[in-house]
Design a protein around this motif. Structure first.
Motif, PDB file in Angstrom:
ATOM      1  N   VAL A 144       0.837  -1.201   0.000  1.00 12.01           N
ATOM      2  CA  VAL A 144       0.000   0.000   0.000  1.00 12.01           C
ATOM      3  C   VAL A 144       0.870   1.247   0.000  1.00 12.01           C
ATOM      4  N   LYS A 145       0.555   2.159  -0.900  1.00  7.40           N
ATOM      5  CA  LYS A 145       1.235   3.443  -0.957  1.00  7.40           C
ATOM      6  C   LYS A 145       0.181   4.539  -1.033  1.00  7.40           C
ATOM      7  N   THR A 146       0.341   5.574  -0.218  1.00  8.66           N
ATOM      8  CA  THR A 146      -0.584   6.703  -0.250  1.00  8.66           C
ATOM      9  C   THR A 146       0.189   7.991  -0.480  1.00  8.66           C
ATOM     10  N   GLU A 147      -0.427   8.905  -1.194  1.00  9.30           N
ATOM     11  CA  GLU A 147       0.147  10.222  -1.429  1.00  9.30           C
ATOM     12  C   GLU A 147      -0.872  11.262  -0.996  1.00  9.30           C
ATOM     13  N   ARG A 148      -0.402  12.237  -0.225  1.00  6.63           N
ATOM     14  CA  ARG A 148      -1.281  13.295   0.259  1.00  6.63           C
ATOM     15  C   ARG A 148      -0.571  14.629   0.059  1.00  6.63           C
ATOM     16  N   THR A 149      -1.298  15.631  -0.339  1.00  4.10           N
ATOM     17  CA  THR A 149      -0.733  16.966  -0.518  1.00  4.10           C
ATOM     18  C   THR A 149      -1.366  17.913   0.495  1.00  4.10           C
ATOM     19  N   ILE A 150      -0.772  19.071   0.660  1.00  5.76           N
ATOM     20  CA  ILE A 150      -1.398  20.083   1.497  1.00  5.76           C
ATOM     21  C   ILE A 150      -2.546  20.702   0.714  1.00  5.76           C
ATOM     22  N   LEU A 151      -3.478  21.301   1.412  1.00  8.19           N
ATOM     23  CA  LEU A 151      -4.670  21.839   0.756  1.00  8.19           C
ATOM     24  C   LEU A 151      -4.314  22.927  -0.252  1.00  8.19           C
ATOM     25  N   ASP A 152      -3.447  23.829   0.145  1.00  6.81           N
ATOM     26  CA  ASP A 152      -3.091  24.931  -0.745  1.00  6.81           C
ATOM     27  C   ASP A 152      -1.690  25.395  -0.384  1.00  6.81           C
ATOM     28  N   GLU A 153      -0.786  25.327  -1.359  1.00  5.59           N
ATOM     29  CA  GLU A 153       0.598  25.726  -1.103  1.00  5.59           C
ATOM     30  C   GLU A 153       0.701  27.189  -0.696  1.00  5.59           C
ATOM     31  N   SER A 154      -0.255  27.993  -1.119  1.00  2.00           N
ATOM     32  CA  SER A 154      -0.235  29.417  -0.764  1.00  2.00           C
ATOM     33  C   SER A 154      -0.668  29.652   0.676  1.00  2.00           C
TER      34      SER A 154
END
Length: 484
Positions: A144-154
């Protein structure tokens, strides 16, 4: 929303036979609220990828299907058209149903063989539960691999996104992978687009055959799959373990997340916090109970003219039109589209003249003074105030209690304390994405006291729905009566 399956090995173009979808051309499938497309981004003898793309029109979700009198599923901006949700589960079962059953006349031996497969689901909401994906898929043998980003880089202070891109890889039969994904998407999804009936028990057991009974998190899977319908989860567990399910067990926990039938639009009101209220044979959905309670309060006030502020699709208005005591009903909402749906739901174009003469539909905002609000015996504000920005509530107060000045105001709003009874809600989570706040019972009492003192009303507070000894009822209602 996108779901892909990649097959690596030899003669991997045979994935087309297993899925019963030709790699040489894209195919389109009509679904209730959009279209599904199957295509192959890469095809070779060593690596082939099939993609299922689900395209849902957000406006169709709000409008409902052509010819439906019940309206749409979701009245507010939400993630339904973009995230991997129950819509994707339904699309997988529709588009890949034969493959899910493990049938392939031309390549049956291959269908029965574990293959090196990788599946990817994009924008799957895990509500920040970092371990959920691993708990669900690793016991089934997947990497299992998951990728998550921040909501807004700004705006890094907003934190991480509640969505992940999930990749699972393993050596498994294609039918097994499809059934795993089909079931477990629904475990992630808190807000299914269809009503969970007793038939879901057998559906879960069918798709979970051969793996669910031995899963170390089977209880969690069942609890979340049924969206807090505890009795269904218990019955499914009893059947899975070979025990006799208790047919008299009706201890369902009410949830305010789902009240719709698979592929049939849910009946929604202006609050749309429900799209919801779980139903069972001897249990009244919360929204139905709420509307009946408010209607009875209107009649008890002696009112003959009523304005339904934030009327939505006019569920309360429809009930009031049936009462001889009520001679005039005005239904008001800020959304012209919602009023258009309300007119369709009420069959305004063929409504009997005596009934039609009682009714006025009106577009207006509740946070501005409007002379059309004046002169009514009773104003109803049902599951609306929690959708107003807190800084605008003083404007709402003046518009209703100072300028419109009805003899009676009936207002309902969620009781946030009761939210602990909803299993899938996180701490401090609101019942609906469009809610700006939810009051505790003490906060609601303080607000009603403020209204009474400032505008010259008295208020009686009561609860609607199942009463928890510690946390009260899911809905709290205030009936304000003008002094003098």
């Amino acid at each position: 929303m996108l779901f892909t399956i990649t097959y690596e090995g030899t003669n991997t173009e045979d994935l087309g036979f297993l899925l019963h979808k030709n790699p040489s051309r894209a195919q389109q499938f009509e679904l209730s609220y959009g279209k599904a497309y199957v295509f192959y981004p890469e095809v070779s003898s060593e690596r082939t990828t099939a993609a299922l793309l689900l395209d849902i029109d957000p406006l169709d979700l709000a409008r409902g299907r052509v010819g439906s009198t019940e309206g749409g599923l979701f009245d507010y901006v939400n993630d339904r058209p973009y995230a991997s949700t129950s819509f994707m589960s339904t699309a997988i079962s529709r588009v890949f149903s034969t493959a899910m059953n493990g049938r392939c006349d031309k390549k049956q031996e291959l269908a029965d063989t574990p293959l090196k497969l990788t599946a990817k689901l994009y924008s799957l909401r895990d509500y920040g539960d970092e371990n959920l994906a691993s708990e669900l898929f690793e016991p089934l043998g997947y990497t299992v691999k998951t990728e998550r980003t921040i909501l807004d880089e700004s705006f890094p202070e907003w934190g991480n996104s509640p969505y992940i891109d999930l990749t699972i890889s393993g050596t498994v039969k294609l039918s097994e992978l499809l059934n795993h994904v089909y079931v477990l998407i629904s475990v992630f999804d808190k807000q299914k687009h269809y009503y969970i009936s007793s038939g879901e028990i057998q559906k879960l057991l069918d798709h979970g055959e051969g793996w669910l009974a031995d899963h170390p998190y089977r209880e969690k899977i069942m609890r979340r799959y049924f969206n807090a319908r505890k009795s269904y989860a218990r019955k499914a567990m009893d059947i899975l373990l070979g025990e006799d399910p208790d047919e008299t067990d009706n201890a369902d926990t009410l949830t305010e997340e789902n009240e719709s039938v698979e592929n049939v639009p849910a009946a929604s009101d202006s609050s749309s916090e429900e799209n919801a209220g779980v139903q069972k044979k001897d249990f009244t959905p919360l929204n139905t109970l709420r509307m009946e309670t408010v209607k009875n309060a209107v009649l008890a006030s002696g009112a003959s003219s009523v304005i339904d502020l934030g009327c939505g699709e006019c569920r309360l208005t429809s009930l009031l039109l049936n009462e001889q005591q009520i001679r005039k009903v005005t239904a008001c909402d800020v959304s012209a589209a919602v009023l258009e749906k309300a007119a369709q739901r009420l069959h305004l174009d063929r409504m009997p003249s005596a009934r039609r003469d009682k009714l006025t539909l009106m577009q207006a905002s509740l946070t501005y003074r409007d002379k059309r609000f004046e002169g009514f015996d009773c104003a109803c504000v049902i599951e609306v105030i929690e959708h107003i920005e807190p800084m605008r509530i003083p404007s709402f107060e003046r518009a209703v209690f100072e300028f419109a000045v009805p003899k009676t105001v009936i207002l309902t709003t969620p009781n946030s304390e009761y939210n602990v009874n909803y299993e899938h809600m996180q701490e401090n989570e609101l019942r609906h994405g469009d809610h700006r706040f939810e009051w505790t019972r003490e906060e609601f009492k303080d607000w009603t006291d403020h209204i009474c003192k400032k505008f010259g009303y008295t208020c009686v507070i009561s609860g609607i729905g199942d009463n928890d000894e510690k946390y009260g009822t899911p809905t709290q209602m205030g009936v304000f009566t003008k002094n003098g």
